[in-house]
Design an enzyme around this catalytic site. Structure first.
Site: not given
Length: 945
Positions: A360, A671, A675
């Site tokens: 990310d 997170d 996901d």
């Protein structure tokens, strides 16, 4: 709506400042639990538990309740007593063989042999017990580091506490991605859906609602006003009062009927166990040959039998599993100090093979300290000063050319700006408050939302009070890319929405400009999208803000349509400096970093280029473009894309599968609850420790305590180091054991008497296979470990090349030992005790010194540093001193059937013992010099590549 001034705390409107609290009423030291909390209303539950439904408990009450009710945790299997763990050290085939040998020695009258063998067995068991105990304590410390936390309201303040410290009556907040930490009677809820498969077997999420009061006999699966420990929040948010903890919960009642499963060995441990069994068989065959040859030579049967048994026991690496466990446990603690918590031991082996890290952007590659820099509204373009979460700054309105930042303005006199900041503050979950001091501010919640709250506070928008409440909510969804709340204001019910500009603009029919609403034309929409792209191209994260007032009497529900655009905000989250270094280290190590983000493509590409993930000519693939590709087409291009933007969690999963289809070993960060599938599908699933949800942490292999990309690279580096350390002590053990087998085998072939006695072989095994091997397991990671390509997952722990090297090095040790024996023996039976003593000391010292040569395959000892591994230095010094003392002291020398050595004999022993490690170290010193002189001659060939 432009005149409303809501507070920044919208997620928990019932939370008041501590100064506004009334004194908490006295509570008893314990409370009686409510047997059927689903069948009574919230007020009755709170009254029965002496709890306040909104303010929560105070700290002293919580402490008293823990003392009475215990910690909120499921009871584990009782710890095995120390005496049982010690006894288990002797429940091993090799130990029973040695005990049998001791019994045989006693029967034939060899009492010294019997006592020495039993003493060695006892020492070996004690060492195994201490090793296992150390590994257990190391793993227990790691478990404490990964313990989950819960958001609790105590004394009216929202705080985080370890989930195990929850008590009946606590006021807990949960949201999407959380694991419910205890049994809760819901107090409020907004779109809450819970996965209860762990309790009921129901595979689809269950809708929850705090309002109904149910019948006592309502089945567990239908109790919609309850949330139970161990279930997962799929969507929405809620608050509840703890009605049961630990073994008193529904999950605890089930757990009480089950036994704990024993931990299974890791794949690495299983492979080494197989290797150990193969070696044991090979050594057993050689020992049988030695037994036959020595017996044919005229050796005493009992002595030859003891010798063969001792050789077989000493040569088999029976201590490998224990040493590996300790090396893994201590290595994991070293990782924890670098902010990476490994949840599963097999992951350490996989880390060394990672070829792609999918990360990310926000918080991982960037600092996660969002600050609103620019605000675009219908009446103009504003720059915002100040940084971080301290609500200190000004608003500067640009002139018409937008070439300068203009002068500071009063936000209360800019209706469009005020309206945009109002939406930003109200449509928000974050709480911003001082941390420790008035100058140090922090955020509880999402940093992006925290930045919006801070911008509103800079404008003077006050906090919420009883006149300003939030109603229904549509939580942020990665598919919709929006979040909406229903606000009750003096002007009436109002829908407030924020989200991705391209999505919000499609929902808007008008725009606020100069305090008036104007139609949002196609040309204006295009202009705003271009402006959004321009902001994103400058590495700003862009959010659009919108609202719509509901007519009096209209249904109180959220419909994200026909909205009024209030404005757009551009936020800056600067890249982490340490991430740039980590990205460079990845490229050097043959690991490709890939950025996957929900941000605008231009923002993602700008950050990726600054970090070095993307080059000047690199492109970014958007989620829309990815959606058009089939799985096969994605697999064909996935090696060429380093930046993905505006992707959904489902697309993350597709990227992982495409990379794995290309043969990559993939690490994936995540997170949010959505996901979790991608994190679980990756070879190394990485959860964020700060912003990550409990569900994602549960399916992950690794948790980052600082949400930092550099910690992922550090974990890969440590993982490679741990695996190499395991190879080092396996190499050391097997090469040392090989030397003993070769020495005894060759001596039998040439017709010599046995150079070593059974007791001596067992003693060597004790001092060389114990502490030095353990010390090699904690060797600091070599500096060049990240300059080599990733290890192939199929690569054996002992390759053919390494096996041949071990055979050669073991042969060196055997050769110098045989040399010492031959020089002292001189074919004289009278000199046999001295010759055996010389061989005994030579092989012991040679194996101890050889450990120095096993520290690195390529770096010489002086360059590594003599004191960089003090444990190894200490282990070798202790072993050498003990070995010397045993020969110098008459009593112990007699027990080991050794003879005193002259000064010349000691010089011979030490000189020969240093030769193997010298021959191991010399090539490391010579080869770089040779390569430096040869390289210019082969340089033209390199350019051919």
């Amino acid at each position: 709506m432009s005149q409303t001034q809501p507070a920044n705390d919208r997620k928990y409107p019932h939370v008041q400042q501590k100064s506004q609290l009334t004194k908490t009423e006295a509570r008893p030291a314990h409370v009686e639990l409510v047997p059927t909390p689903h069948a009574v209303n919230v007020e009755e539950v709170a009254r029965a538990l002496h709890a306040h439904p909104s303010r929560g408990l105070d700290g002293s009450s919580a402490t008293q309740l823990i003392e009475h009710h215990g910690y909120n945790e499921l009871q584990e299997k009782p710890t095995e007593p120390a005496w049982k763990r010690l006894a288990r050290q002797f429940n091993d085939l090799t130990i029973w063989i040695l005990i049998g040998a001791a019994v045989i020695s006693a029967i034939v009258g060899e009492w010294i042999d019997c006592l020495v063998i039993l003493a060695i067995v006892l020492l070996n068991g004690l060492m195994g017990f201490l090793q296992e105990d150390r590994a257990g304590r190391a793993l227990l410390a790691l478990q404490k580091l990964t313990a989950p936390k819960s958001r609790v309201i105590r004394e009216g303040m929202l705080i985080e506490v370890p989930a195990r410290e929850l008590v009946p009556g606590d006021r807990v907040e949960i949201e999407a991605g959380d694991l419910v930490p205890a049994d809760l009677r819901l107090v409020h809820s907004a779109g809450l859906r819970v996965l209860e498969a762990a309790l009921t077997g129901e595979s689809v999420p269950v809708d929850k609602d705090h309002r109904p009061t149910l019948h006592e006999t309502t089945p567990l699966a239908e109790r919609q006003n309850m949330a139970y420990m161990g279930t997962a929040v799929d969507a929405g948010k809620a608050g509840g009062i703890v009605v049961a903890t630990g073994m008193g919960t529904q999950l605890g009642q089930i757990a009480g009927m089950l036994d704990q499963y024993e931990a299974e060995p890791t794949p690495l441990q299983r492979r080494l166990n197989r290797l150990g069994k193969m070696l044991a068989i090979a050594v057993g065959v050689i020992a049988a040959i030695i037994f036959t040859l020595q017996l044919a030579r005229g050796g005493k049967p009992i002595n030859v039998l003891l010798l063969s048994i001792s050789l077989a026991v000493a040569a088999a690496p029976e201590g490998l599993p224990a040493v590996i466990t300790i090396a893994l446990a201590l290595g994991l603690q070293r990782m924890a100090r670098r902010n990476a918590l490994i949840r599963r031991l097999p992951s350490v082996e996989t880390l060394g093979s990672v070829t792609v890290i999918c990360s990310d952007k926000t918080g991982t590659l960037t600092r996660n300290e969002m600050t609103v820099r620019e605000i675009v509204v219908g009446s103009g373009h504003f720059d915002v000063t100040g940084s971080g979460y301290a609500p200190v700054g000004e608003f500067h309105k640009r002139d018409s050319s937008r070439r300068n930042h203009g002068i500071a303005v009063d936000a209360t006199r800019e209706p469009d700006l005020w309206q945009a900041l109002t939406v930003a503050a109200w449509c928000n979950h974050a709480v911003v408050a001082p941390v420790g001091s008035r100058d140090n501010w922090g955020v509880i919640g999402d940093p992006t939302e925290g930045a919006l709250v801070v911008a509103a506070l800079k404008a003077g928008i006050p906090k919420a009070n009883s006149a300003h409440e939030l109603g229904d909510e549509l939580p942020f969804d990665s598919q919709r890319k929006t979040m909406s709340v229903l606000a009750c204001t003096p002007a009436g019910l109002t829908i407030l929405t924020k989200g991705a500009p391209e999505v919000i603009l499609d929902m808007c029919s008008g725009e606020l400009c100069g305090g008036s609403i104007h139609p949002l034309t196609a040309s204006r929409r295009k202009q705003l999208l271009e402006l959004s792209s321009e902001l994103a191209g400058r590495a700003l994260r862009v959010l659009a803000l919108a609202y719509r007032g509901l007519p009096e009497g209209a249904p109180a529900r959220i419909e994200e349509s026909d909205l009024i655009l209030a404005g757009m905000v551009g936020m800056m989250d600067p890249p982490r400096e340490e991430a740039k270094v980590a990205v460079h280290k990845c490229h050097t190590a043959g690991v490709r970093p890939v950025m996957i983000t929900g941000d605008h493509p231009q923002t993602a590409l700008a950050i990726a280029r600054e970090l070095g993930i993307a080059g000047a000519n690199s492109i970014v693939m958007s989620g829309l473009e990815l959606e058009r590709l089939s799985d096969q087409a994605l697999a064909e291009v996935v090696d060429n894309v380093s930046v993905y933007a505006r992707v959904s969690p489902e697309q993350k999963l597709r990227i992982v599968r495409a990379l794995k289809a290309r043969g990559h070993i993939v690490a994936m960060t995540g997170d949010g609850v959505n996901d979790a599938p991608a994190v679980k599908a990756a070879d190394i699933g990485i959860a964020m420790g700060i912003t990550g949800t409990d569900v994602t942490k549960q399916v992950s292999d690794m948790v980052l305590t600082d949400d930092n990309f550099s910690s992922i690279v550090a974990a890969v580096e440590e993982g490679r180091g741990i695996y190499e350390n395991i190879q080092k002590f396996v190499h050391y053990l097997l090469a040392s054991n090989t030397s003993e087998v070769l020495l005894m085998f060759c001596a039998a072939l040439v017709g010599w008497p046995a150079p070593l006695l059974a007791i001596q072989i067992l003693w060597i095994n004790l001092i060389t296979d114990g502490l030095p091997a353990l010390a090699l397991g904690v060797e600091p990671t070599e500096p060049g470990v990240m300059s080599r390509p990733p290890r192939r997952p199929s690569e054996p722990i002992i390759s053919l090349r390494r096996g041949l090297i071990m055979l050669w090095q073991g042969g060196l040790i055997a050769a110098v030992t045989a040399t010492a024996f031959a020089i002292m023996y001189r074919q004289s039976e009278a000199r046999l005790p001295v010759a055996r003593t010389a061989a005994f000391c030579t092989i012991a010292f040679a194996q101890l010194f050889f450990a120095f040569g096993c520290r690195s395959r390529t770096v010489v000892m002086p360059k590594l540093g003599y004191f960089s591994n003090p444990q190894l230095l200490g282990a070798i010094l202790v072993g050498a001193l003990v070995q010397t003392a045993l020969i110098l002291l008459p009593a112990t020398r007699h027990l080991l059937k050794a003879a005193p050595l002259t000064a010349g004999g000691w010089v011979l022993v030490l000189g020969l013992a240093l030769l193997p490690v010298t021959f191991v170290e010399l090539p490391k010193l010579i080869w770089p010099l040779v390569r430096t002189h040869v390289q210019p001659a082969v340089a033209p060939k390199a350019s051919f590549k």
